[in-house]
Design an enzyme around this catalytic site. Structure first.
Site, PDB file in Angstrom:
ATOM      1  CG  HIS A   1      74.040  48.819  59.457  1.00  0.00           C
ATOM      2  ND1 HIS A   1      72.783  48.518  59.000  1.00  0.00           N
ATOM      3  CD2 HIS A   1      73.898  49.943  60.192  1.00  0.00           C
ATOM      4  CE1 HIS A   1      71.925  49.411  59.443  1.00  0.00           C
ATOM      5  NE2 HIS A   1      72.564  50.299  60.166  1.00  0.00           N
TER       6      HIS A   1
ATOM      7  CD  GLN B   1      70.253  58.188  68.530  1.00  0.00           C
ATOM      8  OE1 GLN B   1      70.516  57.490  69.502  1.00  0.00           O
ATOM      9  NE2 GLN B   1      70.771  57.972  67.345  1.00  0.00           N
TER      10      GLN B   1
ATOM     11  N   GLY C   1      79.057  56.137  59.114  1.00  0.00           N
ATOM     12  CA  GLY C   1      78.847  56.307  57.681  1.00  0.00           C
ATOM     13  C   GLY C   1      78.750  57.783  57.311  1.00  0.00           C
TER      14      GLY C   1
END
Ligand code: AMP
Length: 287
Positions: free
Chosen positions: A36, A60, A147
């Site tokens: 992160h 999610q 990412g």
């Protein structure tokens, strides 16, 4: 560092962005690690204003159990972000973003949606698309950072931003790893010691695929078999799915071509983990 919980305050703050320069945004689910932080550093480097959101969206997750045990430590996250001199941390409350009468969702359709759903994506596609759209609306970034590891999220976000004409550039950065190759992941802390050791074989399997491809093997079935064989020896790791497809469209490939995504979703013990690499052609990789 400004910490914002209320949606109205986020909207108010975003209204003033134009005067301050470009806004770099890093959406996260918290329990921050160096992966992160590498996105945060890029946002700091490349933009005048940096914003990080911490929100574990209940929409999610595949199961409530997975949501409930997702690791959280907001105090520590805020210390890390303060030390990195982030300008704004957005910490919306779930009940504010998704109140009981919430009824508008963003739904992905077409080949990409079909591919993502066929791959039994470990989080609800509609939930992910709706959550990120709401965060983009509230934060109004110029650049958003993701990412490479979460290749499905990257494909989804690129599609969504394009289809909904959002003026946001998407930056994708390499995966940060532990010494043994395991991709840094907030969920890694849930692994038992034996599972933690076994988890490195996911990356080893990707490296096995990479070696095959660099030797000239382009048949997807052979590359996939190499991955399955590499993981078969580990009792702790069970493959959920292996995807070999075009990195942007997710169309399945019989023969590999430049920009092929190789993705493994596996459960190590009961912990769902993902890792992926992209073959760009010849000996070039995004990983
Ligand atoms: P998450 O909190 O897991 O939703 O991740 C937030 C962002 O950090 C996503 O864009 C991830 O792809 C990215 N990320 C997670 N793990 C890593 C890693 N090991 N290296 C680089 N980026 C990562």
């Amino acid at each position: 560092m400004r910490i914002i919980h209320r949606l109205e305050e986020m909207t108010e703050t975003a209204r003033g962005w134009l005067a301050g320069g470009t806004v770099g945004f890093v959406p996260t689910m918290g329990y921050l690690h160096n992966g992160h932080m590498s996105l945060v550093e890029a946002a700091k480097r490349e933009c005048e204003i940096s914003v990080v959101s911490i929100f574990t969206s209940p929409l999610q997750f595949a199961t409530h159990e997975d949501y409930a045990r997702y690791p959280r430590d907001v105090t520590r996250d805020l210390q890390l972000l303060e030390a990195a001199a982030v300008d704004v941390v957005f910490l919306p409350r779930s009940e504010d973003l998704f109140p009981a009468d919430f009824s508008t969702y963003v739904t992905l359709t077409g080949p990409l949606a079909a591919q993502l759903e066929a791959a039994a994506i470990p989080y609800a596609l509609r939930g992910a698309a709706t959550t990120i759209t709401k965060l983009f609306q509230l934060v109004r970034p110029d650049v958003a950072y993701f990412g490479q590891k979460d290749a499905q999220r990257v494909a989804l976000v690129k599609r969504l931003v394009h289809d909904l004409n959002m003026d946001i550039a998407i930056r994708v950065l390499p995966t940060l790893r532990e010494q043994d190759g395991l991709a840094l992941d907030s969920r890694n802390t849930l692994l038992l010691p034996a599972e933690r050791q076994a988890a490195a074989s996911i990356y080893q399997a990707l490296l096995a695929a990479k070696a095959f491809i660099e030797q000239g093997e382009l048949r997807a079935s052979v590359v996939e078999e190499a991955i399955r064989q590499r993981l078969a020896s580990s009792t702790e790791v069970s493959i959920e799915y292996v995807v070999i497809c075009h990195a942007d469209t997710f169309s399945p490939l019989t023969l590999l071509e430049p920009k092929t995504l190789i993705l493994i979703a596996a459960r190590v013990g009961s912990v769902p983990l993902l890792d992926s690499i992209v073959w760009l052609g010849s000996n070039l990789w995004s990983m």
